[in-house]
Design a protein around this motif. Structure first.
Motif, PDB file in Angstrom:
ATOM      1  N   MET A   1       0.838  -1.204   0.000  1.00 11.62           N
ATOM      2  CA  MET A   1       0.000   0.000   0.000  1.00 11.62           C
ATOM      3  C   MET A   1       0.876   1.259   0.000  1.00 11.62           C
ATOM      4  O   MET A   1       1.774   1.373   0.806  1.00 11.62           O
ATOM      5  N   GLY A   2       0.586   2.158  -0.933  1.00  9.68           N
ATOM      6  CA  GLY A   2       1.424   3.347  -1.062  1.00  9.68           C
ATOM      7  C   GLY A   2       0.918   4.522  -0.245  1.00  9.68           C
ATOM      8  O   GLY A   2      -0.094   4.429   0.435  1.00  9.68           O
ATOM      9  N   VAL A   3       1.664   5.610  -0.341  1.00  9.39           N
ATOM     10  CA  VAL A   3       1.281   6.815   0.408  1.00  9.39           C
ATOM     11  C   VAL A   3       1.026   7.970  -0.549  1.00  9.39           C
ATOM     12  O   VAL A   3       1.601   8.048  -1.634  1.00  9.39           O
ATOM     13  N   LEU A   4       0.147   8.863  -0.094  1.00  7.13           N
ATOM     14  CA  LEU A   4      -0.160  10.080  -0.857  1.00  7.13           C
ATOM     15  C   LEU A   4       0.237  11.293  -0.024  1.00  7.13           C
ATOM     16  O   LEU A   4      -0.283  11.497   1.079  1.00  7.13           O
ATOM     17  N   HIS A   5       1.193  12.066  -0.558  1.00  6.94           N
ATOM     18  CA  HIS A   5       1.571  13.319   0.081  1.00  6.94           C
ATOM     19  C   HIS A   5       1.057  14.481  -0.778  1.00  6.94           C
ATOM     20  O   HIS A   5       1.191  14.443  -1.997  1.00  6.94           O
ATOM     21  N   LEU A   6       0.482  15.468  -0.125  1.00 10.32           N
ATOM     22  CA  LEU A   6       0.054  16.684  -0.818  1.00 10.32           C
ATOM     23  C   LEU A   6       0.989  17.808  -0.405  1.00 10.32           C
ATOM     24  O   LEU A   6       1.364  17.909   0.770  1.00 10.32           O
ATOM     25  N   VAL A   7       1.385  18.644  -1.376  1.00 10.77           N
ATOM     26  CA  VAL A   7       2.386  19.686  -1.116  1.00 10.77           C
ATOM     27  C   VAL A   7       1.805  21.041  -1.515  1.00 10.77           C
ATOM     28  O   VAL A   7       1.291  21.191  -2.642  1.00 10.77           O
ATOM     29  N   SER A   8       1.882  22.020  -0.620  1.00 11.40           N
ATOM     30  CA  SER A   8       1.296  23.332  -0.928  1.00 11.40           C
ATOM     31  C   SER A   8       2.049  23.984  -2.081  1.00 11.40           C
ATOM     32  O   SER A   8       3.239  23.749  -2.288  1.00 11.40           O
ATOM     33  N   THR A   9       1.330  24.828  -2.818  1.00  9.14           N
ATOM     34  CA  THR A   9       1.880  25.364  -4.075  1.00  9.14           C
ATOM     35  C   THR A   9       2.709  26.626  -3.888  1.00  9.14           C
ATOM     36  O   THR A   9       3.443  27.020  -4.790  1.00  9.14           O
ATOM     37  N   GLY A  10       2.536  27.297  -2.756  1.00 11.04           N
ATOM     38  CA  GLY A  10       3.175  28.601  -2.586  1.00 11.04           C
ATOM     39  C   GLY A  10       2.412  29.700  -3.304  1.00 11.04           C
ATOM     40  O   GLY A  10       2.822  30.861  -3.306  1.00 11.04           O
ATOM     41  N   ARG A  11       1.300  29.326  -3.938  1.00  5.83           N
ATOM     42  CA  ARG A  11       0.518  30.296  -4.709  1.00  5.83           C
ATOM     43  C   ARG A  11      -0.844  30.574  -4.084  1.00  5.83           C
ATOM     44  O   ARG A  11      -1.660  31.261  -4.661  1.00  5.83           O
ATOM     45  N   GLN A  12      -1.091  29.956  -2.923  1.00  8.71           N
ATOM     46  CA  GLN A  12      -2.373  30.158  -2.260  1.00  8.71           C
ATOM     47  C   GLN A  12      -2.152  30.765  -0.885  1.00  8.71           C
ATOM     48  O   GLN A  12      -1.081  30.595  -0.293  1.00  8.71           O
ATOM     49  N   THR A  13      -3.164  31.455  -0.392  1.00 14.88           N
ATOM     50  CA  THR A  13      -3.062  31.986   0.974  1.00 14.88           C
ATOM     51  C   THR A  13      -3.256  30.845   1.962  1.00 14.88           C
ATOM     52  O   THR A  13      -3.749  29.766   1.596  1.00 14.88           O
ATOM     53  N   ALA A  14      -2.913  31.114   3.213  1.00 22.78           N
ATOM     54  CA  ALA A  14      -3.103  30.098   4.252  1.00 22.78           C
ATOM     55  C   ALA A  14      -4.583  29.724   4.340  1.00 22.78           C
ATOM     56  O   ALA A  14      -4.924  28.547   4.502  1.00 22.78           O
ATOM     57  N   ALA A  15      -5.462  30.700   4.200  1.00 24.26           N
ATOM     58  CA  ALA A  15      -6.906  30.425   4.294  1.00 24.26           C
ATOM     59  C   ALA A  15      -7.372  29.552   3.126  1.00 24.26           C
ATOM     60  O   ALA A  15      -8.174  28.633   3.315  1.00 24.26           O
ATOM     61  N   GLN A  16      -6.872  29.856   1.925  1.00 23.81           N
ATOM     62  CA  GLN A  16      -7.256  29.044   0.751  1.00 23.81           C
ATOM     63  C   GLN A  16      -6.771  27.606   0.906  1.00 23.81           C
ATOM     64  O   GLN A  16      -7.506  26.650   0.658  1.00 23.81           O
ATOM     65  N   VAL A 166       4.111   5.347 -11.924  1.00 23.76           N
ATOM     66  CA  VAL A 166       5.165   5.706 -10.971  1.00 23.76           C
ATOM     67  C   VAL A 166       5.300   4.624  -9.896  1.00 23.76           C
ATOM     68  O   VAL A 166       6.398   4.236  -9.497  1.00 23.76           O
ATOM     69  N   LEU A 167       4.136   4.123  -9.446  1.00 28.70           N
ATOM     70  CA  LEU A 167       4.155   3.055  -8.441  1.00 28.70           C
ATOM     71  C   LEU A 167       4.756   1.787  -9.040  1.00 28.70           C
ATOM     72  O   LEU A 167       5.510   1.066  -8.386  1.00 28.70           O
ATOM     73  N   LYS A 168       4.422   1.556 -10.324  1.00 21.94           N
ATOM     74  CA  LYS A 168       4.962   0.376 -11.008  1.00 21.94           C
ATOM     75  C   LYS A 168       6.484   0.445 -11.127  1.00 21.94           C
ATOM     76  O   LYS A 168       7.175  -0.572 -11.102  1.00 21.94           O
ATOM     77  N   ALA A 169       7.008   1.662 -11.220  1.00 20.06           N
ATOM     78  CA  ALA A 169       8.463   1.854 -11.293  1.00 20.06           C
ATOM     79  C   ALA A 169       9.118   1.646  -9.926  1.00 20.06           C
ATOM     80  O   ALA A 169      10.341   1.719  -9.811  1.00 20.06           O
ATOM     81  N   GLY A 170       8.310   1.447  -8.890  1.00 19.94           N
ATOM     82  CA  GLY A 170       8.881   1.120  -7.586  1.00 19.94           C
ATOM     83  C   GLY A 170       8.680   2.162  -6.508  1.00 19.94           C
ATOM     84  O   GLY A 170       9.079   1.948  -5.358  1.00 19.94           O
ATOM     85  N   ALA A 194      -5.750   8.722  -3.928  1.00 16.40           N
ATOM     86  CA  ALA A 194      -5.673   7.849  -2.753  1.00 16.40           C
ATOM     87  C   ALA A 194      -6.081   6.425  -3.128  1.00 16.40           C
ATOM     88  O   ALA A 194      -5.458   5.454  -2.685  1.00 16.40           O
ATOM     89  N   GLU A 195      -7.111   6.305  -3.957  1.00 19.72           N
ATOM     90  CA  GLU A 195      -7.545   4.967  -4.367  1.00 19.72           C
ATOM     91  C   GLU A 195      -6.448   4.259  -5.168  1.00 19.72           C
ATOM     92  O   GLU A 195      -6.240   3.054  -5.020  1.00 19.72           O
ATOM     93  N   ILE A 196      -5.734   5.030  -5.980  1.00 17.87           N
ATOM     94  CA  ILE A 196      -4.655   4.427  -6.783  1.00 17.87           C
ATOM     95  C   ILE A 196      -3.505   3.985  -5.867  1.00 17.87           C
ATOM     96  O   ILE A 196      -3.026   2.859  -5.972  1.00 17.87           O
ATOM     97  N   VAL A 197      -3.080   4.861  -4.962  1.00 18.78           N
ATOM     98  CA  VAL A 197      -1.920   4.473  -4.141  1.00 18.78           C
ATOM     99  C   VAL A 197      -2.278   3.389  -3.116  1.00 18.78           C
ATOM    100  O   VAL A 197      -1.437   2.564  -2.776  1.00 18.78           O
ATOM    101  N   LYS A 198      -3.520   3.401  -2.650  1.00 11.26           N
ATOM    102  CA  LYS A 198      -3.919   2.365  -1.678  1.00 11.26           C
ATOM    103  C   LYS A 198      -4.322   1.072  -2.382  1.00 11.26           C
ATOM    104  O   LYS A 198      -4.462   0.027  -1.738  1.00 11.26           O
ATOM    105  N   GLY A 199      -4.612   1.194  -3.687  1.00  8.84           N
ATOM    106  CA  GLY A 199      -5.026   0.008  -4.437  1.00  8.84           C
ATOM    107  C   GLY A 199      -6.398  -0.491  -4.056  1.00  8.84           C
ATOM    108  O   GLY A 199      -6.690  -1.672  -4.169  1.00  8.84           O
ATOM    109  N   GLU A 200      -7.256   0.412  -3.572  1.00  9.79           N
ATOM    110  CA  GLU A 200      -8.611  -0.009  -3.196  1.00  9.79           C
ATOM    111  C   GLU A 200      -9.574   1.162  -3.327  1.00  9.79           C
ATOM    112  O   GLU A 200      -9.162   2.326  -3.275  1.00  9.79           O
ATOM    113  N   ARG A 201     -10.854   0.830  -3.467  1.00 12.15           N
ATOM    114  CA  ARG A 201     -11.882   1.872  -3.561  1.00 12.15           C
ATOM    115  C   ARG A 201     -12.140   2.485  -2.196  1.00 12.15           C
ATOM    116  O   ARG A 201     -12.166   1.794  -1.192  1.00 12.15           O
ATOM    117  N   ILE A 202     -12.311   3.810  -2.176  1.00 12.49           N
ATOM    118  CA  ILE A 202     -12.634   4.490  -0.919  1.00 12.49           C
ATOM    119  C   ILE A 202     -14.073   4.988  -1.028  1.00 12.49           C
ATOM    120  O   ILE A 202     -14.415   5.682  -1.978  1.00 12.49           O
TER     121      ILE A 202
END
Ligand SMILES: Cc1nc(C(=O)O)sc1CCOP(=O)(O)O
Length: 203
Positions: A1-16, A166-170, A194-202
């Motif tokens: 089971m893989g992991v999903l990380h989300l990274v802020s863009t630097g283009r949005q305010t803290a509230a957004q 990407v997951l297939k590449a390891g 998330a469904e792709i990295v976990k390999g299951e339907r959410i």
């Protein structure tokens, strides 16, 4: 089971950012506050906004600013070549999870030896978030994965349409900026990823 990380863009305010994260954080394993060029005080505002939006501290990773991560007791820090050294950060803040940004097998090995918990490797595909640079491709992912035992999380131009390759590449997971935070429907995109990295339907 893989992991999903989300990274802020630097283009949005803290509230957004916080408004989106309030809805997408259940799908993510980690949310990186990557707000380059901002002061510690400004980065802290992003962290506080995420915490107030209901994002658990144990899902928040602060890019570069070890001080902000330590003061707010979040999960960890993402360090790059210009950041404080992994070994020194580990020694002083043993409870912080340390991710390292790497661009090849040698850097990944160094990160592993110094005590990093995982690496972000990229950029894999062309992306507007890193314009003008040559993408490293799936072979690059496979090379880095082979070089170390710690998880390699791929970054750069990744979305629900190419995450499987990407997951297939390891890769142990994917990290994305624009595919979620600049999407018309961030929740739908985060759920799909998330469904792709976990390999299951959410549901
Ligand atoms: C923050 C970052 N680091 C990269 C690296 O190669 O280390 S590529 C990148 C940006 C990725 O953005 P998007 O998901 O919008 O393509």
């Amino acid at each position: 089971m893989g992991v999903l990380h989300l990274v802020s863009t630097g283009r949005q305010t803290a509230a957004q950012l916080a408004a989106i994260c309030a809805r997408v954080h259940p799908y993510a394993d980690a949310i990186h506050v990557r707000e380059k060029g901002k002061t510690a005080r400004e980065v802290a505002e992003f962290v506080v906004a995420l915490l107030r939006a209901g994002v658990p501290a144990q899902k928040i990773i602060v890019n570069d600013r070890v001080d902000v991560a330590a003061v707010y007791g979040v999960k960890g820090v993402q360090l790059a070549y210009h950041s404080l050294p992994v070994r020194a950060v580990r020694r002083t803040f043993p409870d912080l999870a340390i991710g390292c940004s790497v661009h090849g097998p040698i850097e990944a090995k160094q990160a592993q030896q110094a005590g990093a918990l995982f690496c972000l490797y990229g950029h894999v595909f062309p992306t507007d978030s890193k314009p003008g640079l040559v993408p490293r491709g799936l072979d690059g992912v496979a090379d880095v994965v082979r070089a170390v035992q710690i998880p390699i999380i791929a970054i750069g131009g990744i979305h629900a349409g190419n995450a499987r390759s990407v997951l297939k590449a390891g890769a142990a997971g994917v990290a994305v900026l624009s595919a979620v935070f600049l999407a018309e429907d961030p929740v739908r995109e985060a759920k799909q990823l998330a469904e792709i990295v976990k390999g299951e339907r959410i549901e």
